[in-house]
Write an enzyme that holds these catalytic residues in place. Structure first.
Site, PDB file in Angstrom:
ATOM      1  N   ASP A  42       0.762  -1.135   0.106  1.00  9.49           N
ATOM      2  CA  ASP A  42      -0.103  -0.037  -0.010  1.00  9.49           C
ATOM      3  C   ASP A  42       0.980   1.179  -0.069  1.00  9.49           C
ATOM      4  O   ASP A  42       1.546   1.591   1.093  1.00  9.49           O
ATOM      5  CB  ASP A  42      -1.001  -0.182   1.339  1.00  9.49           C
ATOM      6  CG  ASP A  42      -1.827   1.145   1.342  1.00  9.49           C
ATOM      7  OD1 ASP A  42      -2.157   1.711   0.200  1.00  9.49           O
ATOM      8  OD2 ASP A  42      -2.288   1.323   2.336  1.00  9.49           O
ATOM      9  N   GLU A  74      -1.440  -1.456  -4.510  1.00 11.17           N
ATOM     10  CA  GLU A  74      -2.632  -0.829  -4.940  1.00 11.17           C
ATOM     11  C   GLU A  74      -2.284   0.471  -5.720  1.00 11.17           C
ATOM     12  O   GLU A  74      -1.159   1.192  -5.500  1.00 11.17           O
ATOM     13  CB  GLU A  74      -3.176  -0.136  -3.354  1.00 11.17           C
ATOM     14  CG  GLU A  74      -4.409   0.676  -3.569  1.00 11.17           C
ATOM     15  CD  GLU A  74      -5.021   0.875  -2.282  1.00 11.17           C
ATOM     16  OE1 GLU A  74      -5.730   1.780  -2.417  1.00 11.17           O
ATOM     17  OE2 GLU A  74      -4.583   0.375  -1.243  1.00 11.17           O
ATOM     18  N   ASP A 132      -2.782   0.464   7.284  1.00 14.95           N
ATOM     19  CA  ASP A 132      -1.756   0.601   6.057  1.00 14.95           C
ATOM     20  C   ASP A 132      -1.386  -1.008   5.700  1.00 14.95           C
ATOM     21  O   ASP A 132      -1.390  -1.339   4.768  1.00 14.95           O
ATOM     22  CB  ASP A 132      -0.667   1.296   6.195  1.00 14.95           C
ATOM     23  CG  ASP A 132      -1.113   2.886   6.275  1.00 14.95           C
ATOM     24  OD1 ASP A 132      -1.418   3.712   5.231  1.00 14.95           O
ATOM     25  OD2 ASP A 132      -1.122   3.442   7.494  1.00 14.95           O
TER      26      ASP A 132
END
Length: 163
Positions: free
Chosen positions: A9, A76, A148
Site C-alpha cells: 500500500d 494498490e 496501512d
C-alpha cells in the site's frame, strides 16, 4: 505448490506491506490454503528531507523483499484525491517500482474498488468491512494494525484470488 505474495500500500509517510503464503494442492484444487507470513509498515517522518525519506523507503523495501522472498508483488494503484498528496505518493511509488525492477519481481496492480470488490463483493465497501474480510480470510482473531498494513494484506489477498 507454495506462492508468496507481497502486498504493498504505497505511501511516503507510511508504506504498508503484508505477505501471504498460498498453497495449492495439485491433486485436489479445492484444497488451497492461505496464511499470513508477516505485515507491517515502513515509516518516514515529515521533518526528514524528501531525498532521505525516499532513501529510507528504498533501503527498507530491499530489506522487506530479502526477508519475505515474494514470488509476486501486488500493489494498490495510485488514487487521485488531492494533487499535493498524489505527487508525493507518486514519488514513493517510483522508488517502489525501482526496487521491484532491481529484484526482477513480477507485479500486479489493483484499484481500491477492485480490492473492495474482491474482499467484500462490493466495490464501495468501507474500510472496516475490508479489514474484517482480511481477518476472516486469514483466520485471524484480530484486524491487523495499522490500517496501512491491513490494506497491504487486502491487496495481497486480491492477487491470490486472481491467480
Amino acid at each position: 505448490m507454495e506462492k508468496r505474495i507481497l502486498g504493498l500500500d504505497p505511501g511516503l509517510a507510511i508504506l504498508g506491506f503484508g505477505a501471504i503464503s498460498c498453497t495449492n494442492n495439485s491433486q485436489k484444487p479445492q484444497d488451497t490454503t492461505v496464511e499470513m507470513i508477516d505485515f507491517g509498515v515502513i515509516r518516514t517522518t515529515s521533518d526528514t528531507e524528501m531525498g532521505q525519506r525516499l532513501c529510507i523507503l528504498f533501503d527498507d523495501l530491499h530489506t522487506v523483499i530479502k526477508e519475505l522472498k515474494p514470488d509476486l508483488v501486488a500493489i494498490e494503484k495510485l488514487f487521485f484525491y488531492r494533487m499535493a498528496n498524489t505527487i508525493v505518493v507518486a514519488q514513493a511509488r517510483g522508488v517502489l517500482m525501482l526496487v521491484l525492477a532491481q529484484h526482477k519481481l513480477p507485479y500486479v496492480e489493483f484499484t481500491p474498488g477492485q480490492i473492495k470488490q474482491a474482499l467484500t463483493g462490493y466495490g464501495n465497501a468501507d474500510k472496516s468491512e475490508v479489514q474484517d474480510a482480511v481477518a476472516r480470510e486469514l483466520d485471524l482473531d484480530y484486524v491487523p494494525k495499522p490500517d496501512d498494513a491491513a490494506d497491504a494484506l487486502a491487496v495481497a489477498l486480491t492477487a491470490w484470488y486472481q491467480i
